[in-house]
Enzyme design. Structure first.
Site, PDB file in Angstrom:
ATOM      1  CG  ASP A 247       8.710  -5.129   0.471  1.00  0.00           C
ATOM      2  OD1 ASP A 247       9.286  -6.179   0.798  1.00  0.00           O
ATOM      3  OD2 ASP A 247       7.889  -4.558   1.221  1.00  0.00           O
TER       4      ASP A 247
ATOM      5  N   PRO B 254       0.788  -1.236   0.000  1.00  0.00           N
ATOM      6  CG  PRO B 254      -0.008  -0.991   2.186  1.00  0.00           C
ATOM      7  CD  PRO B 254       0.750  -1.940   1.302  1.00  0.00           C
ATOM      8  N   GLY B 255       2.160   1.207   0.127  1.00  0.00           N
ATOM      9  CA  GLY B 255       2.913   2.445  -0.086  1.00  0.00           C
ATOM     10  C   GLY B 255       3.914   2.857   0.987  1.00  0.00           C
ATOM     11  N   GLY B 256       4.217   1.954   1.902  1.00  0.00           N
ATOM     12  CA  GLY B 256       5.146   2.318   2.991  1.00  0.00           C
ATOM     13  C   GLY B 256       6.533   2.717   2.496  1.00  0.00           C
TER      14      GLY B 256
ATOM     15  CE  LYS C  36       9.563 -10.293   0.416  1.00  0.00           C
ATOM     16  NZ  LYS C  36       9.431  -9.192   1.345  1.00  0.00           N
TER      17      LYS C  36
HETATM   18  C1  LIG Z   1       5.100  -6.853   1.104  1.00  0.00           C
HETATM   19  S1  LIG Z   1       4.029  -6.016   0.031  1.00  0.00           S
HETATM   20  C2  LIG Z   1       4.851  -4.513  -0.230  1.00  0.00           C
HETATM   21  C3  LIG Z   1       4.662  -3.525   0.865  1.00  0.00           C
HETATM   22  C4  LIG Z   1       5.195  -2.180   0.501  1.00  0.00           C
HETATM   23  N1  LIG Z   1       6.645  -2.193   0.307  1.00  0.00           N
HETATM   24  C5  LIG Z   1       4.856  -1.152   1.550  1.00  0.00           C
HETATM   25  O1  LIG Z   1       5.809  -0.612   2.148  1.00  0.00           O
HETATM   26  O2  LIG Z   1       3.690  -0.863   1.792  1.00  0.00           O
HETATM   27  C6  LIG Z   1       4.280  -6.826  -1.455  1.00  0.00           C
HETATM   28  C7  LIG Z   1       3.548  -6.210  -2.626  1.00  0.00           C
HETATM   29  O3  LIG Z   1       4.109  -6.762  -3.807  1.00  0.00           O
HETATM   30  C8  LIG Z   1       3.079  -6.840  -4.746  1.00  0.00           C
HETATM   31  N2  LIG Z   1       3.503  -7.792  -5.786  1.00  0.00           N
HETATM   32  C9  LIG Z   1       3.798  -9.096  -5.656  1.00  0.00           C
HETATM   33  N3  LIG Z   1       4.155  -9.618  -6.846  1.00  0.00           N
HETATM   34  C10 LIG Z   1       4.105  -8.581  -7.730  1.00  0.00           C
HETATM   35  C11 LIG Z   1       4.355  -8.457  -9.113  1.00  0.00           C
HETATM   36  N4  LIG Z   1       4.765  -9.514  -9.839  1.00  0.00           N
HETATM   37  N5  LIG Z   1       4.224  -7.264  -9.683  1.00  0.00           N
HETATM   38  C12 LIG Z   1       3.828  -6.175  -8.975  1.00  0.00           C
HETATM   39  N6  LIG Z   1       3.568  -6.243  -7.661  1.00  0.00           N
HETATM   40  C13 LIG Z   1       3.696  -7.425  -7.045  1.00  0.00           C
HETATM   41  C14 LIG Z   1       1.852  -7.252  -3.987  1.00  0.00           C
HETATM   42  O4  LIG Z   1       0.699  -6.854  -4.665  1.00  0.00           O
HETATM   43  C15 LIG Z   1       2.053  -6.494  -2.671  1.00  0.00           C
HETATM   44  O5  LIG Z   1       1.339  -5.287  -2.697  1.00  0.00           O
END
Ligand SMILES: C[S@@+](CC[C@H](N)C(=O)[O-])C[C@H]1O[C@@H](n2cnc3c(N)ncnc32)[C@H](O)[C@@H]1O
Length: 358
Positions: free
Chosen positions: A278, A224-226, A307
């Site tokens: 991330d 969501p944008g952290g 991961k």
């Molecule tokens: C751990 S969360 C990220 C949190 C983010 N860094 C924050 O600070 O709010 C992982 C995100 O990666 C996205 N995601 C996973 N695989 C993806 C892909 N192939 N392309 C784009 N986004 C992806 C997911 O939708 C999810 O929102």
């Protein structure tokens, strides 16, 4: 044959990662000299390990799973409840030299939290006694900053491990934890992962040089944008790539362009300063992606997460980092790459990669 002097190293780590921590430290030591002193048993989920080496040394900055590196000098296993001070003072007074700082620490476990009530009270008592004896420096900050630190690490209330750390070969934070506060406006707790990474991997002058207003970053897996929030608060424009929604102030922010696309397929229209990533994916897949971005010249600096799998965690990280190194070497790119399991990392490690000049 003459026996080499043995050094015991006390290493703090995230509870549950003791095996990875020992494995990695021994591997680093074996690269210097193959024969290692006998190893004690690991206490699972204790949050620390003790590694005994012959005359090898350890480099804290190159250890991924080590939160802190302390040279262990003494351990006391039956501190009397009524007077813990006297036996500690006796032992510390046998150590050579003076110390700049005293850190009373506990493992990062539930048991450790209980002991920290005691260490908070004990700190002033021990500090005053050590200053009175001239063991702990009472001078100006500059002087203290050049002296080693003294660590008293309490696995429980009745035992203490006493050691020292070299300022250049250790973490500059109590318990090896660079604490972050959760900003009220940030849309997710993940924000603390990126702010910790910035604080751990870059000193103040690097932060000022590498994270400047007007720069451009791509954030893959941004929602969501952290992480995006950390960048825009530094005045950096962000292309946030994620099929999920950006939340709070980021849903409609002038510095944020949200693109709903697969992060593995996204191609920037122009080269950017930063790539942050991330996405929850296999480390090998992320490694290939990062290698591709640097090889194509699409970014200069990157912070990304790898991961960890359930098993063979060190092997998986080694192979991902090895793949990136191989790719950058093949492309003739000069770089600096540092990886750490940060306090805010659970089953993952964070990597900082930056191009360097020839
Ligand atoms: C751990 S969360 C990220 C949190 C983010 N860094 C924050 O600070 O709010 C992982 C995100 O990666 C996205 N995601 C996973 N695989 C993806 C892909 N192939 N392309 C784009 N986004 C992806 C997911 O939708 C999810 O929102």
């Amino acid at each position: 044959m003459e026996k080499s002097p043995q050094t015991d190293w006390l290493i703090y780590c995230r509870p549950g990662f003791e095996q990875d921590c020992v494995q990695e430290a021994l591997r680093q030591a074996r690269m210097q000299k193959p024969v290692i002193a006998e190893q004690p048993l690991i206490q699972p989920c204790s949050g620390y390990v003790i590694v005994s080496l012959n005359d090898q040394s350890l480099n804290y900055h190159q250890l991924i799973f080590a939160r802190q590196l302390v040279q262990l000098h003494h351990s006391i296993s039956s501190l009397p409840e009524r007077d813990r001070l006297t036996p500690i003072l006796e032992v510390v007074s046998t150590l050579p030299g003076k110390f700049g700082t005293l850190w009373l620490e506990v493992p990062d476990t539930n048991e450790g939290k209980l002991v920290s009530n005691f260490t908070r009270r004990f700190q002033a008592l021990l500090e005053t006694a050590l200053r009175r004896q001239g063991i702990l420096e009472d001078q100006a900050q500059e002087m203290r900053n050049s002296l080693p630190r003294l660590h008293c690490f309490f696995p429980d209330k009745s035992s203490v491990l006493i050691g020292t750390s070299n300022l250049r070969n250790s973490a500059d934070a109590i318990m090896g934890i660079v604490r972050q506060s959760m900003p009220a406006e940030a849309p997710s707790r993940s924000t603390m992962k990126l702010s910790e990474a910035i604080a751990v991997f870059m000193d103040r002058s690097q932060q000022a040089r590498l994270l400047r207003q007007g720069m451009h970053a791509v954030d893959l897996g941004a929602a969501p944008g952290g992480w995006t929030w950390q960048l825009i608060k530094r005045g950096i424009r962000v292309t946030a790539v994620d099929n999920g929604p950006m939340k709070g102030p980021l849903a409609n922010h002038p510095l944020v362009q949200h693109i709903r696309q697969d992060g593995f397929k996204f191609v920037p229209r122009k080269a950017v300063d930063w790539l942050v990533c991330d996405m929850v994916e296999k480390p090998s897949r992320v490694a290939t992606l990062i290698g591709d971005w640097f090889a194509a010249g699409w970014c200069k600096h990157s912070i990304f997460n790898l991961k960890l799998p359930m098993k063979q965690r060190l092997t998986a990280i080694d192979s991902a980092l090895g793949e990136i190194r191989k790719r950058l070497d093949e492309e003739g790119i000069n770089y600096l790459m540092v990886a750490k399991q940060l306090y805010h990392d659970r089953e993952e490690v964070t990597v900082f990669l930056t191009r360097t000049k020839q």
